[in-house]
Design a protein around this motif. Sequence first.
Motif, PDB file in Angstrom:
ATOM      1  N   SER A  29     -18.448  27.948  13.910  1.00  0.00           N
ATOM      2  CA  SER A  29     -18.883  26.814  14.744  1.00  0.00           C
ATOM      3  C   SER A  29     -19.555  27.305  16.019  1.00  0.00           C
ATOM      4  N   GLU A  30     -18.985  28.327  16.635  1.00  0.00           N
ATOM      5  CA  GLU A  30     -19.558  28.871  17.860  1.00  0.00           C
ATOM      6  C   GLU A  30     -20.920  29.510  17.593  1.00  0.00           C
ATOM      7  N   ALA A  31     -21.014  30.266  16.505  1.00  0.00           N
ATOM      8  CA  ALA A  31     -22.283  30.922  16.171  1.00  0.00           C
ATOM      9  C   ALA A  31     -23.360  29.888  15.864  1.00  0.00           C
ATOM     10  N   ARG A  32     -22.966  28.823  15.202  1.00  0.00           N
ATOM     11  CA  ARG A  32     -23.915  27.753  14.893  1.00  0.00           C
ATOM     12  C   ARG A  32     -24.403  27.088  16.182  1.00  0.00           C
ATOM     13  N   ALA A  33     -23.509  26.901  17.125  1.00  0.00           N
ATOM     14  CA  ALA A  33     -23.888  26.268  18.400  1.00  0.00           C
ATOM     15  C   ALA A  33     -24.767  27.194  19.242  1.00  0.00           C
ATOM     16  N   ILE A  34     -24.449  28.492  19.237  1.00  0.00           N
ATOM     17  CA  ILE A  34     -25.208  29.461  20.031  1.00  0.00           C
ATOM     18  C   ILE A  34     -26.568  29.721  19.407  1.00  0.00           C
ATOM     19  N   GLY A  35     -26.573  29.902  18.076  1.00  0.00           N
ATOM     20  CA  GLY A  35     -27.822  30.166  17.363  1.00  0.00           C
ATOM     21  C   GLY A  35     -28.323  31.581  17.576  1.00  0.00           C
ATOM     22  N   GLY A  36     -29.574  31.789  17.266  1.00  0.00           N
ATOM     23  CA  GLY A  36     -30.226  33.076  17.492  1.00  0.00           C
ATOM     24  C   GLY A  36     -29.578  34.220  16.723  1.00  0.00           C
ATOM     25  N   TRP A  37     -29.524  35.365  17.390  1.00  0.00           N
ATOM     26  CA  TRP A  37     -29.012  36.593  16.774  1.00  0.00           C
ATOM     27  C   TRP A  37     -27.541  36.444  16.379  1.00  0.00           C
ATOM     28  N   THR A  38     -26.777  35.717  17.186  1.00  0.00           N
ATOM     29  CA  THR A  38     -25.360  35.487  16.878  1.00  0.00           C
ATOM     30  C   THR A  38     -25.219  34.782  15.539  1.00  0.00           C
ATOM     31  N   ARG A  39     -26.048  33.813  15.289  1.00  0.00           N
ATOM     32  CA  ARG A  39     -26.028  33.072  14.029  1.00  0.00           C
ATOM     33  C   ARG A  39     -26.441  33.971  12.863  1.00  0.00           C
ATOM     34  N   VAL A  40     -27.452  34.805  13.072  1.00  0.00           N
ATOM     35  CA  VAL A  40     -27.911  35.725  12.021  1.00  0.00           C
ATOM     36  C   VAL A  40     -26.790  36.677  11.621  1.00  0.00           C
ATOM     37  N   VAL A  41     -26.101  37.236  12.597  1.00  0.00           N
ATOM     38  CA  VAL A  41     -25.007  38.161  12.308  1.00  0.00           C
ATOM     39  C   VAL A  41     -23.871  37.440  11.600  1.00  0.00           C
ATOM     40  N   ASN A  42     -23.560  36.227  12.036  1.00  0.00           N
ATOM     41  CA  ASN A  42     -22.493  35.445  11.420  1.00  0.00           C
ATOM     42  C   ASN A  42     -22.806  35.139   9.958  1.00  0.00           C
TER      43      ASN A  42
END
Length: 192
Positions: A29-42
């Motif tokens: 949920s946090e990675a989805r909200a943050i987006g970007g590289w964090t989302r890619v890694v998740n």
Amino acid sequence: MEFLILFFFLILNSVISFVNAFGAGAMYSEARAIGGWTRVVNVSALVMAACGWSWVILTIETILVVITGYLTPEEAMAMFNLGWLFLIVPAVGSGFALWGYSLVRAFKTRQWGDVAVAGWNTFAQAHNVYSMAKHAPDAIESVLKVFGKSKDGSKLLAILIMVIIALGGGVLITIAIARWADKNNAIAVEGI
């Protein structure tokens, strides 16, 4: 002895896949909200977990079809190779994202745990890329040989179905673990 080694790697792969699915799920949920590289890694961690679970299921299926005599060893190897061909590309692709992230994190924090993860990811990514380069041509040849010469359409259909079950099973297990971890993490955060 070979069976014990295989059993060890099935257990190891299951543990690593669980940790990847749980860790990525806990931050989903946090990675989805943050987006970007964090989302890619998740998402890369989730893909890697699904590949790991699929490999475990595919390996067990392959052993079972040989033990029961449903498929010949050649047909079973083609089944395993077909599944492996579907798994290796996303494993290598997501592996590059995870490897890059772990190297940057290790360099920034210089903590032993981060350096150990970067070391493991470096080994795993190098192994996967080498494995893909070395084994993909033989795997493709194995699949084409069995699918080209087989007159038994029901066995070919069974091979395809078992590969789909392994791939789908890996995805479903990963989704279940990730959702469970995301739900538990959200409750823990709300309770603070």
